[in-house]
Design an enzyme around this catalytic site. Structure first.
Site, PDB file in Angstrom:
ATOM      1  CG  ASP A 182     -28.402  36.698 -24.660  1.00  0.00           C
ATOM      2  OD1 ASP A 182     -28.839  37.206 -23.604  1.00  0.00           O
ATOM      3  OD2 ASP A 182     -27.275  36.188 -24.755  1.00  0.00           O
ATOM      4  CG  ASN A 212     -26.669  51.177 -27.718  1.00  0.00           C
ATOM      5  OD1 ASN A 212     -27.219  50.565 -26.814  1.00  0.00           O
ATOM      6  ND2 ASN A 212     -26.235  52.426 -27.566  1.00  0.00           N
ATOM      7  CG  ASP A 253     -19.978  47.080 -18.406  1.00  0.00           C
ATOM      8  OD1 ASP A 253     -19.758  47.363 -17.211  1.00  0.00           O
ATOM      9  OD2 ASP A 253     -19.157  47.302 -19.309  1.00  0.00           O
TER      10      ASP A 253
END
Length: 304
Positions: free
Chosen positions: A120, A173, A198
């Site tokens: 995920d 990241n 985001d």
């Protein structure tokens, strides 16, 4: 996954919110919670042991608590972690996020590191992944990648409380570390999810969005034949952008409705139901405010 989006412009009337709250209290699950066998076994939500006045309008955070009541997560936070105040927006292009995450010893973080893996990307608090891990303790492993270190630290704390041995969280990241990490995993990669990332609304910030061609290429390279990619967003522009990136790979991916005609989509090709068996926190908040969730599920082609 846990991005913050202002939805006041599409807020639903108070009466509609009260109706939604009543549905939850009566355990009449919305369509997004109806079981679907595309990815996991069908799970029936058990009655939540949350004491709430039936005449009271539930807030979205209370709906989240009901959705994840089965996890029984403690409210207490370790002294080491302290109070978790989380930044909603992070710039993944910052130099501080440019170093690949260390590769874990998979045999230490998973009881059986050869099991099929779900990753995920942007896992937020991790509750969504923990719920899945608890439902499938012996058949799948789960890896959450999150760019906000405090969320990862809290998720690791919760995993220890739940004593789960098939889930792990990494501060990373994904654009930098996904291929670097997954290529070392001993088992097959069966599913990658990118859920409500985001949105980075400003045009000059679009380059910060997580779904870019290098990441898509890494996912396709790492995914097992027949493996799946699940994407969703409550922001249409973001959903369309992600969809375009994956639709550019028709030779490698096909949308699930072409594989299984029983999977229902609307006229625009968005899935009508959530195939995961549970909603993410962002999904709950967005639907509470009346937003639509745009979903796509792809399967990697099996070349004979």
């Amino acid at each position: 996954m846990a991005s913050f989006v202002c939805l006041h412009s599409c807020a639903v009337p108070r009466a509609a919110k009260q109706a939604l709250s009543s549905l939850v209290l009566l355990h009449k699950l919305p369509s997004s919670l109806q079981p679907n066998h595309c990815i996991t076994k069908a799970f029936a939500s058990s009655s939540a042991s949350v004491s709430i006045d039936a005449n009271k309008e539930l807030r979205s955070n209370e709906l989240v608590a009901l959705e994840y009541a089965d996890l029984n997560l403690t409210d207490k936070i370790s002294q080491e972690l302290g109070h978790v105040r989380i930044r909603q927006h992070v710039n993944p292009l910052s130099s501080s996020f440019s170093v690949p995450a260390p590769i874990p010893d998979w045999s230490e973080v998973f009881r059986d590191p050869t099991l099929p893996l779900m990753v995920d990307i942007g896992c937020g608090s991790g509750r969504f992944l923990m719920w899945l891990a608890k439902q499938n303790p012996d058949s799948q492993n789960y890896l959450g990648l999150e760019i906000r270190a405090k969320l990862v630290k809290r998720a690791v704390f919760w995993v220890k409380e739940l004593a789960l041995s098939n889930i792990h969280f990494i501060f990373a990241n994904a654009s930098v570390s996904f291929k670097h990490l997954v290529s070392t995993y001993p088992g097959p990669l069966m599913l990658v999810s990118i859920l409500c990332p985001d949105p980075h609304f400003k045009k000059r910030h679009h380059k910060r969005r997580v779904v870019q061609k290098p990441l898509v290429d890494s996912i396709l390279t790492s995914l097992m034949p027949g493996g799946k990619v699940f994407i969703q967003s409550d922001v249409l522009e973001v959903a369309v952008n992600m969809r375009k990136q994956f639709d550019l790979e028709p030779g490698a991916l096909q949308h699930v409705d072409t594989v299984d005609p029983s999977v229902l989509c609307d006229d625009e090709g968005w899935l009508l139901n959530n195939p995961m068996g549970i909603r993410t926190e962002r999904e709950i908040h967005a639907e509470f405010e009346g937003a639509k969730i745009y979903r796509r599920l792809y399967q990697k082609r099996i070349h004979l």
